[in-house]
Design an enzyme around this catalytic site. Structure first.
Site, PDB file in Angstrom:
ATOM      1  N   LYS B  80       0.879  -1.103   0.001  1.00 24.48           N
ATOM      2  CA  LYS B  80      -0.066  -0.145  -0.136  1.00 24.48           C
ATOM      3  C   LYS B  80       0.859   1.414  -0.047  1.00 24.48           C
ATOM      4  CE  LYS B  80      -3.874   2.266   2.682  1.00 24.48           C
ATOM      5  NZ  LYS B  80      -4.633   2.174   3.744  1.00 24.48           N
ATOM      6  N   SER B 155      -9.584   2.551   3.121  1.00 25.46           N
ATOM      7  CA  SER B 155      -8.754   3.127   2.062  1.00 25.46           C
ATOM      8  C   SER B 155      -7.896   2.207   1.357  1.00 25.46           C
ATOM      9  CB  SER B 155      -7.941   4.094   2.972  1.00 25.46           C
ATOM     10  OG  SER B 155      -7.076   3.495   3.943  1.00 25.46           O
ATOM     11  N   SER B 179      -9.573   0.069   7.357  1.00 25.63           N
ATOM     12  CA  SER B 179      -9.126   0.255   5.877  1.00 25.63           C
ATOM     13  C   SER B 179      -8.453  -0.809   5.307  1.00 25.63           C
ATOM     14  CB  SER B 179      -8.151   1.467   5.924  1.00 25.63           C
ATOM     15  OG  SER B 179      -8.670   2.729   5.853  1.00 25.63           O
TER      16      SER B 179
END
Lengths: 94, 487
Positions: B80, B155, B179
């Site tokens: 990420k 997210s 997330s």
């Protein structure tokens, strides 16, 4: 405690943001929606409840005060938008 | 092996690599080819570094030949874009960091490299991890591989998409309010948020420091155990990481759950829960019961205050953490600025997207003189009550079982103009971060529209092992994790 456009501008200045007139209008409405919603916390009596600052019962995680290698200057500066003589360059301050 | 290499799990591929039946270059190339073919439609990666990935693959090959191997040696992963990677651009999906190339590795990045993993690239996300849909990315939304008109969740949307679409073998991501778990549920993969303090956050770009935790997104629970094993543990560079023994998580696989008590918090099954989600989760509970688990009704009485508490604490911490983006030391700078105040104001106003600015505003207000007690301190007190709820409930059972999300994925664009409605979609995941406990999301069904549904299991502080045990027992007796989107 309704937020006014003037207060939104004041908060923006505290946060070092510049908002357009349209953004002030939009944020005033949206932030008031959110603040209106969070008012529900006042339904709870929290007298005597300690605030939770941290998940774990850790305080003062000390390490030895020993000198270690750090990033070389060139690497520390490699992402700088502007640099001069081994330092970060910014517009004139005074 | 007839199945394409990219479609395998880490657990399936690891022995093939160790025995020399396939090479890391072949696996890496298979992933890179698939990214090239599909990611134009999915937008799950912000940066792909094919050349570096193939170099890392050659190094992994040398390691495999030398016998100095781990289960991750030669495994192509996606990171990420909120976790720093030395020499590999790290943007947090923000314009303000669009050109940032970190001069150092996060501890998690260094551990994965040390284990011989290969970094394919960095995945899309909501800007600075603020969002529930991946629509807040400065580089465009990621798309749900099950239906590209729908959000993948956020997210960590890009990580969940990349894993679900077989564009990597697994991913490490961050979870501040769901997330990891929420996008994993929306994309039909396994998402794990460890206990606060279990995994080092050194090199994780800070959002809400009392909430942030690094975890994993994988194709199944076995891979979750393998990846967690590689990143867990104390790190002197993170003063919030905890010096506790890390168990061997593989020992939690293939265990029975006879007699294990699973708590059902009634507040997570009330009004607002989509009927198809409720049915899928109920079916999952029936499966767990059939495996010998005992369901116990428990109560988390402050559930109704979770969203309000979180959306004061997280923005307050964010407003402080994001003060560092000032255009001086790294990242974007407005070239037109004439003085220092203009430099700050214009850099930040142009560099941050709308949701990030909204949260900075909210947090700055909640921390400002005259309002601190009413907002931040009040929320911190309610946070104590929420934590006590979990302690009481988890004293009566080993884990809690709940839905991950109130509904399956929503349409792209559906909630972008209504931040409060977007925040409400996080209702079932925020509490684990407030309480600091670990949580896992596993696939448990598909909606009538063909969108994945997730089951969430929440556990006691530092008891990741029991979550893996229960999740793996469920997975062994179901097929949901094998379902793949048609691409």
């Amino acid at each position: 405690m309704a937020l006014t456009p003037e207060l939104v501008n004041h908060v923006a200045q505290l946060a070092r943001l510049t908002l357009s007139a349209a953004e002030v209008e939009l944020f005033t409405r949206q932030l008031n929606d959110i603040l209106g919603y969070v008012e529900k916390l006042n339904e709870l009596d929290t007298t005597g409840v300690p605030p939770m600052a941290h998940v774990l019962e850790i305080s003062n995680a000390f390490r030895d005060d020993a000198v270690k290698d750090s990033l070389p200057v060139e690497q520390a500066l490699q992402n700088a938008p502007a640099q001069e003589r081994g330092g970060f360059l910014v517009p004139r301050i005074i | 092996m007839s199945e394409p290499l990219y479609s395998l799990t880490i657990g399936q591929l690891s022995p093939l690599l160790h025995q020399g039946e396939v090479s890391p270059q072949e696996v890496t190339q298979a992933c890179l080819d698939r990214i090239a073919a599909l990611d134009g439609q999915l937008n799950s990666y912000l940066t792909v570094d094919a050349e570096s990935a193939l170099t890392q693959a050659r190094q992994a090959e040398t390691r495999l030949r030398s016998g100095e191997v781990t289960p991750l040696t030669g495994m192509p992963l996606a990171i990420k874009d909120v976790i720093v990677t030395q020499g590999l651009r790290t943007t947090c999906a923000s314009r303000i960091l669009s050109n940032f190339v970190p001069p150092y590795d996060a501890t998690v990045s260094a551990k994965l490299r040390g284990a011989g993993a290969i970094f394919l690239g960095k995945t899309n996300m909501d800007e600075f991890a603020m969002g529930s849909s991946n629509e807040n990315s400065s580089f465009g939304a990621a798309h749900n591989p099950w239906n590209r008109d729908y959000i993948p969740g956020g997210s960590s949307g890009g990580s969940a998409v990349a894993v679900a679409a077989d564009l990597c073998l697994g991913s490490v991501a961050s979870d501040t309010g769901g997330s990891i778990r929420q996008p994993a549920a929306h994309c039909g993969v396994v998402g794990f948020k460890p206990t606060y303090g279990r995994v080092s956050r050194f090199g994780l770009v800070a959002f809400g420091s009392s909430l942030d935790q690094i975890g994993t997104i994988t194709k199944d629970v076995t891979d979750c155990a393998l990846l967690l094993q590689a990143i867990a543990g104390y790190d002197p560079k993170d003063s919030t990481s905890v010096n506790l023994l890390v168990p061997d998580y593989a020992q939690s696989l293939n265990q029975e759950i006879w007699g294990l008590k699973i708590g059902i918090p009634q507040e997570y099954y009330g009004a607002g829960l989509d009927a198809e989600v409720a049915a899928a989760v109920q079916q999952a509970l029936d499966t767990l019961t059939s495996l010998g688990a005992e369901l116990v009704e428990v109560s988390l009485p402050h559930t109704d205050y979770v969203v309000a508490t979180y959306y004061l604490i997280a923005p307050a911490e964010a407003s402080s953490n994001l003060a560092r983006y000032d255009g001086v030391k790294y990242g974007y700078r407005d070239p037109e600025a004439k003085n220092l105040l203009e430099l700050y104001n214009q850099t930040r106003s142009q560099g941050f997207g709308a949701e990030v600015r909204r949260r900075i505003m909210l947090g700055t207000y909640a921390l400002s003189a005259g309002y601190y007690e009413a907002y931040y301190q009040k929320a911190s007190q309610v946070r104590t009550l929420i934590r006590r709820d979990f302690e009481a409930a988890l004293a009566r059972c080993a884990v809690l079982a709940t839905p991950v999300t109130p509904t399956p994925a929503f349409r792209i664009g559906e909630k972008v103009d209504d931040p409060l409605a977007m925040y409400m979609s996080d209702i079932f995941t925020l509490s684990a971060n407030l309480a600091g406990i670990p949580g896992i999301s596993v696939p448990c069904g598909l909606s009538s529209q063909g969108l994945p549904i997730g089951l969430q299991l929440l556990g006691r502080h530092f008891d990741e092992a029991t979550l893996i045990q229960v999740a793996h027992a469920f997975e062994r007796h179901t097929d949901f994790h094998r379902a793949k989107p048609r691409l």
